[in-house]
Design a protein around this motif. Structure first.
Motif, PDB file in Angstrom:
ATOM      1  N   ILE A   1      10.150 -13.418   5.365  1.00  0.00           N
ATOM      2  CA  ILE A   1       9.369 -12.313   4.820  1.00  0.00           C
ATOM      3  C   ILE A   1       8.017 -12.245   5.531  1.00  0.00           C
ATOM      4  CG2 ILE A   1       8.114 -11.511   2.766  1.00  0.00           C
ATOM      5  CD1 ILE A   1      10.555 -12.574   1.136  1.00  0.00           C
ATOM      6  N   PHE A   2       7.356 -13.399   5.680  1.00  0.00           N
ATOM      7  CA  PHE A   2       6.076 -13.423   6.384  1.00  0.00           C
ATOM      8  C   PHE A   2       6.244 -12.978   7.837  1.00  0.00           C
ATOM      9  CE2 PHE A   2       4.519 -16.455   3.041  1.00  0.00           C
ATOM     10  CZ  PHE A   2       3.420 -15.707   2.639  1.00  0.00           C
ATOM     11  N   GLU A   3       7.302 -13.436   8.505  1.00  0.00           N
ATOM     12  CA  GLU A   3       7.540 -13.044   9.901  1.00  0.00           C
ATOM     13  C   GLU A   3       7.674 -11.526  10.020  1.00  0.00           C
ATOM     14  OE1 GLU A   3      10.964 -15.182  11.328  1.00  0.00           O
ATOM     15  OE2 GLU A   3       9.941 -17.120  11.157  1.00  0.00           O
ATOM     16  N   LYS A   4       8.465 -10.919   9.124  1.00  0.00           N
ATOM     17  CA  LYS A   4       8.632  -9.462   9.154  1.00  0.00           C
ATOM     18  C   LYS A   4       7.315  -8.762   8.857  1.00  0.00           C
ATOM     19  CE  LYS A   4      13.515  -8.970   8.251  1.00  0.00           C
ATOM     20  NZ  LYS A   4      14.530  -8.200   7.548  1.00  0.00           N
ATOM     21  N   TYR A   5       6.567  -9.296   7.928  1.00  0.00           N
ATOM     22  CA  TYR A   5       5.275  -8.712   7.590  1.00  0.00           C
ATOM     23  C   TYR A   5       4.340  -8.764   8.799  1.00  0.00           C
ATOM     24  CZ  TYR A   5       0.822  -7.964   5.246  1.00  0.00           C
ATOM     25  OH  TYR A   5      -0.399  -7.488   4.891  1.00  0.00           O
ATOM     26  N   PHE A   6       4.284  -9.922   9.456  1.00  0.00           N
ATOM     27  CA  PHE A   6       3.379 -10.085  10.596  1.00  0.00           C
ATOM     28  C   PHE A   6       3.813  -9.276  11.810  1.00  0.00           C
ATOM     29  CE2 PHE A   6       2.414 -14.452   8.663  1.00  0.00           C
ATOM     30  CZ  PHE A   6       1.386 -13.935   7.898  1.00  0.00           C
ATOM     31  N   GLU A   7       5.094  -8.959  11.923  1.00  0.00           N
ATOM     32  CA  GLU A   7       5.554  -8.089  13.006  1.00  0.00           C
ATOM     33  C   GLU A   7       4.922  -6.707  12.888  1.00  0.00           C
ATOM     34  OE1 GLU A   7       9.832  -7.890  12.973  1.00  0.00           O
ATOM     35  OE2 GLU A   7      10.043 -10.005  13.526  1.00  0.00           O
ATOM     36  N   ARG A   8       4.719  -6.271  11.658  1.00  0.00           N
ATOM     37  CA  ARG A   8       4.171  -4.934  11.411  1.00  0.00           C
ATOM     38  C   ARG A   8       2.660  -4.935  11.272  1.00  0.00           C
ATOM     39  NH1 ARG A   8       8.108  -0.803   8.848  1.00  0.00           N
ATOM     40  NH2 ARG A   8      10.046  -1.724   9.549  1.00  0.00           N
ATOM     41  N   LYS A   9       2.139  -6.006  10.763  1.00  0.00           N
ATOM     42  CA  LYS A   9       0.701  -6.106  10.513  1.00  0.00           C
ATOM     43  C   LYS A   9       0.156  -7.250  11.353  1.00  0.00           C
ATOM     44  CE  LYS A   9       0.032  -3.722   6.605  1.00  0.00           C
ATOM     45  NZ  LYS A   9      -1.092  -2.875   6.425  1.00  0.00           N
TER      46      LYS A   9
ATOM     47  N   LEU B   1       0.240  -6.953  -3.603  1.00  0.00           N
ATOM     48  CA  LEU B   1      -1.022  -7.115  -4.315  1.00  0.00           C
ATOM     49  C   LEU B   1      -2.158  -7.477  -3.361  1.00  0.00           C
ATOM     50  CD1 LEU B   1       0.255  -9.078  -7.432  1.00  0.00           C
ATOM     51  CD2 LEU B   1      -0.678  -6.755  -7.406  1.00  0.00           C
ATOM     52  N   LYS B   2      -1.835  -8.223  -2.324  1.00  0.00           N
ATOM     53  CA  LYS B   2      -2.846  -8.715  -1.386  1.00  0.00           C
ATOM     54  C   LYS B   2      -3.244  -7.662  -0.347  1.00  0.00           C
ATOM     55  CE  LYS B   2      -4.837 -12.566   0.208  1.00  0.00           C
ATOM     56  NZ  LYS B   2      -6.007 -13.092  -0.409  1.00  0.00           N
ATOM     57  N   ASP B   3      -2.310  -6.808   0.027  1.00  0.00           N
ATOM     58  CA  ASP B   3      -2.533  -5.841   1.091  1.00  0.00           C
ATOM     59  C   ASP B   3      -2.956  -4.511   0.481  1.00  0.00           C
ATOM     60  OD1 ASP B   3      -2.262  -3.913   3.160  1.00  0.00           O
ATOM     61  OD2 ASP B   3      -0.848  -5.211   4.179  1.00  0.00           O
ATOM     62  N   ARG B   4      -4.106  -4.021   0.880  1.00  0.00           N
ATOM     63  CA  ARG B   4      -4.613  -2.772   0.309  1.00  0.00           C
ATOM     64  C   ARG B   4      -3.968  -1.540   0.920  1.00  0.00           C
ATOM     65  NH1 ARG B   4     -10.727  -3.755  -1.431  1.00  0.00           N
ATOM     66  NH2 ARG B   4     -10.404  -5.842  -2.199  1.00  0.00           N
ATOM     67  N   ASP B   5      -3.302  -1.702   2.032  1.00  0.00           N
ATOM     68  CA  ASP B   5      -2.636  -0.577   2.686  1.00  0.00           C
ATOM     69  C   ASP B   5      -1.242  -0.419   2.077  1.00  0.00           C
ATOM     70  OD1 ASP B   5      -1.837   1.443   4.326  1.00  0.00           O
ATOM     71  OD2 ASP B   5      -1.674   0.210   6.123  1.00  0.00           O
ATOM     72  N   LEU B   6      -1.202   0.029   0.845  1.00  0.00           N
ATOM     73  CA  LEU B   6       0.053   0.059   0.100  1.00  0.00           C
ATOM     74  C   LEU B   6       1.073   1.032   0.671  1.00  0.00           C
ATOM     75  CD1 LEU B   6      -1.146  -0.248  -3.587  1.00  0.00           C
ATOM     76  CD2 LEU B   6      -0.115  -1.980  -2.144  1.00  0.00           C
ATOM     77  N   ASP B   7       0.642   2.122   1.272  1.00  0.00           N
ATOM     78  CA  ASP B   7       1.607   3.070   1.825  1.00  0.00           C
ATOM     79  C   ASP B   7       2.492   2.387   2.860  1.00  0.00           C
ATOM     80  OD1 ASP B   7       0.814   5.201   0.285  1.00  0.00           O
ATOM     81  OD2 ASP B   7      -0.622   5.933   1.769  1.00  0.00           O
ATOM     82  N   ALA B   8       1.870   1.688   3.785  1.00  0.00           N
ATOM     83  CA  ALA B   8       2.640   0.996   4.823  1.00  0.00           C
ATOM     84  C   ALA B   8       3.485  -0.106   4.204  1.00  0.00           C
ATOM     85  CB  ALA B   8       1.713   0.419   5.881  1.00  0.00           C
TER      86      ALA B   8
ATOM     87  N   LEU C   1       4.667  -0.310   1.106  1.00  0.00           N
ATOM     88  CA  LEU C   1       5.769   0.213   0.312  1.00  0.00           C
ATOM     89  C   LEU C   1       6.941   0.608   1.205  1.00  0.00           C
ATOM     90  CD1 LEU C   1       3.897   2.262  -2.403  1.00  0.00           C
ATOM     91  CD2 LEU C   1       5.088   0.091  -2.674  1.00  0.00           C
ATOM     92  N   LYS C   2       6.638   1.091   2.392  1.00  0.00           N
ATOM     93  CA  LYS C   2       7.705   1.398   3.344  1.00  0.00           C
ATOM     94  C   LYS C   2       8.411   0.126   3.797  1.00  0.00           C
ATOM     95  CE  LYS C   2       5.375   5.507   5.004  1.00  0.00           C
ATOM     96  NZ  LYS C   2       4.593   6.095   6.088  1.00  0.00           N
ATOM     97  N   MET C   3       7.657  -0.966   3.860  1.00  0.00           N
ATOM     98  CA  MET C   3       8.225  -2.248   4.280  1.00  0.00           C
ATOM     99  C   MET C   3       8.963  -2.949   3.144  1.00  0.00           C
ATOM    100  SD  MET C   3       5.010  -3.872   6.356  1.00  0.00           S
ATOM    101  CE  MET C   3       5.780  -5.473   6.313  1.00  0.00           C
ATOM    102  N   LYS C   4       8.660  -2.603   1.925  1.00  0.00           N
ATOM    103  CA  LYS C   4       9.144  -3.368   0.764  1.00  0.00           C
ATOM    104  C   LYS C   4      10.653  -3.487   0.757  1.00  0.00           C
ATOM    105  CE  LYS C   4       8.268  -4.076  -4.075  1.00  0.00           C
ATOM    106  NZ  LYS C   4       7.510  -3.701  -5.229  1.00  0.00           N
ATOM    107  N   LYS C   5      11.362  -2.408   1.033  1.00  0.00           N
ATOM    108  CA  LYS C   5      12.824  -2.470   1.062  1.00  0.00           C
ATOM    109  C   LYS C   5      13.304  -3.428   2.122  1.00  0.00           C
ATOM    110  CE  LYS C   5      13.833   2.011  -0.922  1.00  0.00           C
ATOM    111  NZ  LYS C   5      14.462   3.313  -0.722  1.00  0.00           N
ATOM    112  N   GLU C   6      12.700  -3.339   3.287  1.00  0.00           N
ATOM    113  CA  GLU C   6      13.105  -4.222   4.394  1.00  0.00           C
ATOM    114  C   GLU C   6      12.797  -5.679   4.066  1.00  0.00           C
ATOM    115  OE1 GLU C   6      11.852  -5.091   8.985  1.00  0.00           O
ATOM    116  OE2 GLU C   6      11.616  -3.052   8.230  1.00  0.00           O
ATOM    117  N   LEU C   7      11.617  -5.945   3.511  1.00  0.00           N
ATOM    118  CA  LEU C   7      11.242  -7.306   3.158  1.00  0.00           C
ATOM    119  C   LEU C   7      12.146  -7.852   2.048  1.00  0.00           C
ATOM    120  CD1 LEU C   7       7.367  -7.016   3.164  1.00  0.00           C
ATOM    121  CD2 LEU C   7       8.768  -8.259   4.811  1.00  0.00           C
ATOM    122  N   GLY C   8      12.508  -6.986   1.120  1.00  0.00           N
ATOM    123  CA  GLY C   8      13.332  -7.410  -0.001  1.00  0.00           C
ATOM    124  C   GLY C   8      14.753  -7.783   0.379  1.00  0.00           C
TER     125      GLY C   8
END
Length: 97
Positions: free
Chosen positions: A33-41, A79-86, A88-95
């Motif tokens: 999950i962190f790896e996918k998150y860091f790929e985008r952010k 909760l930690k990331d204030r850029d919720l739009d981006a 939320l788009k990632m949430k499905k992929e991360l999940g």
């Protein structure tokens, strides 16, 4: 109201003694999950930031009185990331991890 206060006290007592754990399987999933998150952010890759997300995930699990699950990390990131739009788009992929 007194009933709500009593209910809240009962809930707090119910979760007070419980300490959630992260199984090895879910630890590996959280790393993905962190790896996918860091790929985008390109932020939050420090140990201190990852530890804070992990503490939030553990608090979420504790509120449910269960061990930490991958969805707790996704919610902690939201909760930690204030850029919720981006995010939320990632949430499905991360999940899906």
């Amino acid at each position: 109201s007194p009933h709500e206060t009593q209910l809240l006290k009962a809930y707090l007592n119910w979760v007070a003694d419980f300490e959630p754990v992260i199984t090895e399987e879910n630890l590996q999933k959280s790393k993905k999950i962190f790896e996918k998150y860091f790929e985008r952010k390109e932020k939050g890759q420090s140990g201190r930031w990852i530890a804070s997300v992990t503490r939030i995930a553990m608090a979420i699990a504790k509120c449910h009185r269960r061990d930490v699950e991958p969805r707790d990390f996704v919610q902690a990131l939201a909760l930690k990331d204030r850029d919720l739009d981006a995010l939320l788009k990632m949430k499905k992929e991360l999940g899906k991890v």
